[in-house]
Design a protein around this motif. Sequence first.
Motif, PDB file in Angstrom:
ATOM      1  N   ALA A 285      -3.832 -15.003  -8.328  1.00 36.95           N
ATOM      2  CA  ALA A 285      -4.680 -14.070  -8.962  1.00 36.95           C
ATOM      3  C   ALA A 285      -5.300 -13.190  -7.962  1.00 36.95           C
ATOM      4  N   LEU A 286      -5.620 -13.454  -6.700  1.00 39.09           N
ATOM      5  CA  LEU A 286      -6.368 -12.752  -6.000  1.00 39.09           C
ATOM      6  C   LEU A 286      -5.267 -11.523  -5.245  1.00 39.09           C
ATOM      7  N   SER A 287      -3.904 -12.146  -5.001  1.00 38.09           N
ATOM      8  CA  SER A 287      -3.041 -11.223  -4.653  1.00 38.09           C
ATOM      9  C   SER A 287      -2.846  -9.997  -5.553  1.00 38.09           C
ATOM     10  N   ILE A 288      -2.622 -10.453  -6.795  1.00 41.26           N
ATOM     11  CA  ILE A 288      -2.288  -9.218  -7.861  1.00 41.26           C
ATOM     12  C   ILE A 288      -3.722  -8.063  -8.012  1.00 41.26           C
ATOM     13  N   ALA A 289      -4.763  -8.903  -7.885  1.00 38.15           N
ATOM     14  CA  ALA A 289      -5.965  -8.122  -7.749  1.00 38.15           C
ATOM     15  C   ALA A 289      -6.166  -7.210  -6.794  1.00 38.15           C
ATOM     16  N   THR A 290      -5.799  -7.670  -5.585  1.00 36.95           N
ATOM     17  CA  THR A 290      -5.855  -7.013  -4.353  1.00 36.95           C
ATOM     18  C   THR A 290      -4.888  -5.717  -4.251  1.00 36.95           C
ATOM     19  N   LEU A 291      -3.694  -6.097  -5.030  1.00 39.15           N
ATOM     20  CA  LEU A 291      -2.866  -4.876  -5.250  1.00 39.15           C
ATOM     21  C   LEU A 291      -3.275  -3.794  -5.979  1.00 39.15           C
ATOM     22  N   LEU A 292      -4.083  -4.136  -7.162  1.00 40.17           N
ATOM     23  CA  LEU A 292      -4.726  -3.519  -8.085  1.00 40.17           C
ATOM     24  C   LEU A 292      -5.941  -2.543  -7.173  1.00 40.17           C
ATOM     25  N   PHE A 293      -6.646  -3.404  -6.507  1.00 42.62           N
ATOM     26  CA  PHE A 293      -7.380  -2.823  -5.808  1.00 42.62           C
ATOM     27  C   PHE A 293      -7.004  -1.378  -4.987  1.00 42.62           C
ATOM     28  N   CYS A 294      -5.691  -1.746  -4.261  1.00 35.06           N
ATOM     29  CA  CYS A 294      -5.268  -0.576  -3.341  1.00 35.06           C
ATOM     30  C   CYS A 294      -4.814   0.668  -4.364  1.00 35.06           C
ATOM     31  N   LEU A 295      -4.111   0.090  -5.403  1.00 33.15           N
ATOM     32  CA  LEU A 295      -3.564   1.330  -6.512  1.00 33.15           C
ATOM     33  C   LEU A 295      -4.680   2.244  -7.251  1.00 33.15           C
ATOM     34  N   LEU A 296      -5.810   1.615  -7.252  1.00 29.18           N
ATOM     35  CA  LEU A 296      -6.869   2.253  -7.917  1.00 29.18           C
ATOM     36  C   LEU A 296      -7.677   3.186  -7.045  1.00 29.18           C
ATOM     37  N   GLN A 297      -7.819   3.069  -5.751  1.00 27.32           N
ATOM     38  CA  GLN A 297      -8.469   3.576  -4.764  1.00 27.32           C
ATOM     39  C   GLN A 297      -8.300   5.394  -5.093  1.00 27.32           C
ATOM     40  N   TYR A 298      -7.215   5.845  -4.928  1.00 29.67           N
ATOM     41  CA  TYR A 298      -7.152   7.276  -4.942  1.00 29.67           C
ATOM     42  C   TYR A 298      -7.331   7.877  -6.347  1.00 29.67           C
ATOM     43  N   PRO A 299      -6.915   7.270  -7.440  1.00 30.47           N
ATOM     44  CA  PRO A 299      -7.491   7.675  -8.791  1.00 30.47           C
ATOM     45  C   PRO A 299      -8.805   7.941  -8.906  1.00 30.47           C
ATOM     46  N   MET A 300      -9.345   6.807  -8.366  1.00 29.19           N
ATOM     47  CA  MET A 300     -11.187   6.574  -8.323  1.00 29.19           C
ATOM     48  C   MET A 300     -11.589   7.753  -7.576  1.00 29.19           C
ATOM     49  N   GLY A 301     -10.942   7.932  -6.587  1.00 25.70           N
ATOM     50  CA  GLY A 301     -11.500   9.028  -5.375  1.00 25.70           C
ATOM     51  C   GLY A 301     -11.474  10.314  -6.127  1.00 25.70           C
ATOM     52  N   ALA A 302     -10.364  10.632  -6.946  1.00 24.20           N
ATOM     53  CA  ALA A 302     -10.041  11.927  -7.362  1.00 24.20           C
ATOM     54  C   ALA A 302     -11.007  12.206  -8.668  1.00 24.20           C
ATOM     55  N   LEU A 303     -11.315  11.073  -9.341  1.00 27.27           N
ATOM     56  CA  LEU A 303     -12.284  11.147 -10.436  1.00 27.27           C
ATOM     57  C   LEU A 303     -13.587  11.550 -10.207  1.00 27.27           C
TER      58      LEU A 303
END
Length: 426
Positions: A285-303
């Motif tokens: 669960a932590l590994s999947i969530a950490t991957l999500l954490f990485c993937l969301l960084q740039y879109p959140m920065g752009a938002l």
Amino acid sequence: MTETGQQTTTGTRHRLPVRTLVAASIGNAIEWYDWTIYATFSIYFATQIFPPGNAALALISTLATYALAFFFRPLGGFLLGRFADVRGRRTAMMLTILLMAGGSLVIAILPTFSMVGWLAPVLLLLARIAQGMSLGGEVSNASAYLGEIAPPPRRGRYSSFFYISTGAAVLIASLLGVILAGTLSDDQISAWGWRVPFLIGGVLGVLGLWMRRTIPETDQFETNKSKAQTLRNPLLTTLREHPKAVGQLVGFTLLSTLCYYTFFSALTPYATKSRGADPFDVFLALSIATLLFCLLQYPMGALSDRFGRKPQLLVWSGATALLIVPLSALVRPGVTGLLVVFCVGLGLYTMMTSIAPAIMSELFPTELRGLGIGAWYNLTVALFGGTAPLMIQWLGGAFFWYVAVGAAIAFLTVLTLPETKGTVLR
């Protein structure tokens, strides 16, 4: 466009200086890689470095060394932040990564207690102190660098690279632990296998040093260095002239720190020991969530560049205050509930981490930026991050109410922040 992204030609499409952004962010990745592998492998090397007669005491001593390094972060943030304000961001970032790589290599080749006696734990402590000071300086200086090289309308996007690297490093360190545990016996890991991740960390540090050798200094620093050099008592100056900025930095860093150590550190032993969850389910669960954490960084920065920093931080802190206690009820056996806890928690957290360098850089003027972030950010992390494992042991399930209170404080703090998207740094 310049390499630092400070200027663009009218009408041309902006191109991210990816190599510069990776070079600036790689230090933070290596820092957190090293801190993660220390925590992961401490159970194996504790009796190698400390007296082997009492395994429990050896582990406690090893973890105490880990915790002690936290309290050298504010000192590193102060000294290396001031160094960056006076001598340059690039030079300071070269120094921080050199300290971290050196600490990793020292631990990798550390003689055992049976070979040199008490010199072994002393050398371990000195290596960890160097790494603690390094991390204190790295966060502030790399944040200032990313904030200063970014064009004002794109500062959120540039900032997002900072925690993309962090999440990737934590994930790599965790996977390395699984690989070594699956290929080596416990005796082999205890005898020599624990040294391999530290050796890799040292090599990565050398790679980071090589990448940073050619990155340009920021225009902001070059313009303001004479002002920084003439300052006297700069730490007092942050309190005297920018007390609101200091309070705001402490207020939202408090929650950021609690979120980091809740989801990346404290939840794992709590779920397995107190709630009976299967360790494999927790890791998955932590590994999947950490991957999500990485993937969301740039879109959140752009938002944040489009809609603003303040709304994003209000959603993060407000939702965390409301959801953290209900989420804790899902920490139980079964991967589904754990996946919801980690993904929702870390998904919300990206709203903060994606823009952390931007937010912190926008609080202080250039001549105080490295020291202002370094001293007050790291003092807050030491107080609330260094004590997080102890607090969850002491409070148990009530720890999540503690985080909710921290989130409420952060929410009220964010209300006092001005909107800074698109603004030119002072």
